[in-house]
Design a protein around this motif. Sequence first.
Motif, mmCIF file in Angstrom:
data_model
loop_
_atom_site.group_PDB
_atom_site.id
_atom_site.type_symbol
_atom_site.label_atom_id
_atom_site.label_comp_id
_atom_site.label_asym_id
_atom_site.label_seq_id
_atom_site.Cartn_x
_atom_site.Cartn_y
_atom_site.Cartn_z
ATOM 1 N N ILE A 526 0.845 -1.203 0.000
ATOM 2 C CA ILE A 526 0.000 0.000 0.000
ATOM 3 C C ILE A 526 0.883 1.257 0.000
ATOM 4 O O ILE A 526 0.649 2.202 -0.758
ATOM 5 N N LEU A 527 1.935 1.260 0.833
ATOM 6 C CA LEU A 527 2.816 2.436 0.906
ATOM 7 C C LEU A 527 3.598 2.610 -0.391
ATOM 8 O O LEU A 527 3.870 3.725 -0.820
ATOM 9 N N LYS A 529 2.478 1.869 -3.340
ATOM 10 C CA LYS A 529 1.532 2.479 -4.286
ATOM 11 C C LYS A 529 1.391 3.978 -4.012
ATOM 12 O O LYS A 529 1.325 4.790 -4.935
ATOM 13 N N LEU A 530 1.324 4.325 -2.719
ATOM 14 C CA LEU A 530 1.188 5.745 -2.344
ATOM 15 C C LEU A 530 2.392 6.527 -2.861
ATOM 16 O O LEU A 530 2.256 7.613 -3.436
ATOM 17 N N PRO A 542 -3.901 8.885 -4.706
ATOM 18 C CA PRO A 542 -3.776 8.270 -3.391
ATOM 19 C C PRO A 542 -5.161 7.979 -2.800
ATOM 20 O O PRO A 542 -6.104 8.722 -3.010
ATOM 21 N N GLN A 546 -4.426 4.196 1.873
ATOM 22 C CA GLN A 546 -2.980 4.468 1.813
ATOM 23 C C GLN A 546 -2.585 5.527 2.853
ATOM 24 O O GLN A 546 -1.570 5.405 3.539
#
Length: 746
Positions: A526-527, A529-530, A542, A546
């Motif tokens: 998730i991080l 992707k952020l 975002p 996230q």
Amino acid sequence: LNRGFTEMHCMSGHSNFVSCVCIIPPSELYPRGLIATGGNDHNICIFTIDNQAPLYVLKGHKNTVCSLSSGKFGTLLSGSWDTTAKVWLNDRCMMTLQGHTAAIWAVKILPEQGLMLTGSADKTIKLWKAGRCERTFTGHEDCVRGLAILGEMEFLSCANDASVRRWQISGECLQVYYGHTNYIYSISVFPHCKDFVTTGEDRSLRIWKKGECAQTIRLPAQSVWCCCVLDNGDIVVGASDGIIRVFTESLERTASAEEIQAFENELSQASIDPKTGDLGDINADDLPGREHLKDPGTRDGQTRLIKDNGKVEAYQWSVSEGRWIKIGDVVGSSGATQQTSGKVLFEGKEYDYVFTIDVNESGPSYKLPYNITDDPWLTAYNFLQKNDLNPMFLDQVANFIMDNTKGQTLLSSSTQFSDPFTGAGRYVPGSSSGSSTIPAADPFTGAGRYVPGSASNAVAPVGGADPYTGMGAYQSSAAEAENIYFPKKDAVTFDQANPTQILGKLKELNGNASEEHKLTEDDLIILEKLLSATCNTSAETPTAQQIQTLWRAVNWPEDIVFPALDILRLSVKHPIVNENFCSEKDHVQLIILLLKFLNPKGKQANQLLALRALCNCFVSQAGQKLMMEQRDEIMTQAIEMKSGSNKNIHIALATLTLNYAVCLHKVNNIEGKAQCLSVISTVMEVVQDLEAVFRLLVALGTLISDDTNAVQLAKSLGVDSQIKKYASVSEPAKVKECCRFVLNLL
């Protein structure tokens, strides 16, 4: 024959007594200067010479304004019972100096720009530079009442401990002068020399030459509140009998023989209360008779007591006239009558009476202080409590107080010579006098607002370079003509990123994290992707999930949090993340989190990333609004970062200041600009790195562009002399060019 002073007119603007007056020197706008007065109504009135009503009124203090001093460029410094001093420019408050714990009874602006002194009832004197406390001078044993400037490097102070001290700005006490026998209220220096005069509660004006008390002039009034030396060397004193008297060395200005005789008659009729201690301990039975006055005195101002027909009289020797001059009758030499407001000192505070009480024959005796305004029963009760005595003595002690203060009403004593600076209920440090002495606490930090003074440890640098050098590309001579540096219109951000490295570090540290802090594999994805969404490497936006995961990560322990802070620094530039973190509902959490890392003892990586994250908050509306709302707390905490030697931290601190300058230039908030100028001036003294200097110069230029008030304030803080050296820096050229543009404005 009138000798030079007539009342021009009476100015009024205060709703209660006036406690200080000061002249503001002539300026282009007011070629005859202005008069400032501070009052018990918490206000300062500014008058022109020819108008009886105020030109304007300065409001902001929360208690009596009791001291004023004027400086260059229209600045005015005020001190108040509310324990603060304020710096005013024209009709606006620029700064509040906080740090004293009791009333500020004396203020002075020093000749070197940006330096100010405050003397307080907390017994200390503080030196302020650009609105921050640089040094505290301790030595006086009671409230500091007056200050006088001797030169760029020295000053004098006088206090309720009956001493005068001479200090060096660097902190040393060079000399202590003794001579007065009671509180010293006022001190003033002769022009072009180190000699000075003092007045006090011992009915005297004393003239000090070459470090000695050369002359003592007694006055027919108990309290000689103020003195001032005129340019021609004459001395003006104001006393508790409501009369202003001028003393001179000049023969042509001396008063007529009749006036001098009238003054002596008035003096000889004064009654002196032996309890004030002005004449030492007096035992009437041991005093000689009138024949004692045949022997000449040994020094000017020496006093001699004689007994004549059962009456005690006081005389003072005058060297110039070679005779003893009567200075009054000593009244009530046995058992004082309180005719002359003879206040007694007990444990550093003034009382109308201090009784000695013997509770039983064999035990110790106790001191019982009492003011006529006190309730005898309450006083008796407190006295028994304090000394662990049996409560059954209550009636006895209360009746003793009432019997021994019979016929004493409020009028006869306490209003007669009450202290105009403090009214009847004197404000002495250590006494509790209600909430007015406590500065308002700040809702976010619990501390008072903008408290100057800082102490922190030096820290070693860490590597890593920064961009924002594109501006330095100018080398041509044409650049001289056009100012491309300021006023800057947009925030400067820290964009440089290496997502792979950041994520690698995050995963590595996550392995060492405790169970409660550990992120799952999903969290790490998730991080990631952020990070790609905010570093413009993917088209996705975002998500709330996230952002929540990031919030968990930035709350990691201090020793492993820095990669999470770096993700925060980068993602907060994205409008969606910015809106989320800086919006109404959670915004304070973000600031509390980031300020926690701006602790001088904390880890440098965290300090650096927290500062950069704050800088990046400025990219969007929501972030700007939040940063401006929390300016006071953020700047107060951020300036603590100046003390290290890490150039990257200095650059980030300079950038934060620059981003504030950009916002303040748009809204023209002079109090905010004052705080920013103070930060620039303070940080400019310690930074070595030229990129940090350059950003501070751009911030300074942006703050003072199109604002004459800000220009005046910058001058009064002495910023121009601080930055001159950068006008001759050869590389990078942008430092020299920007500095010259700033100096042109100053």
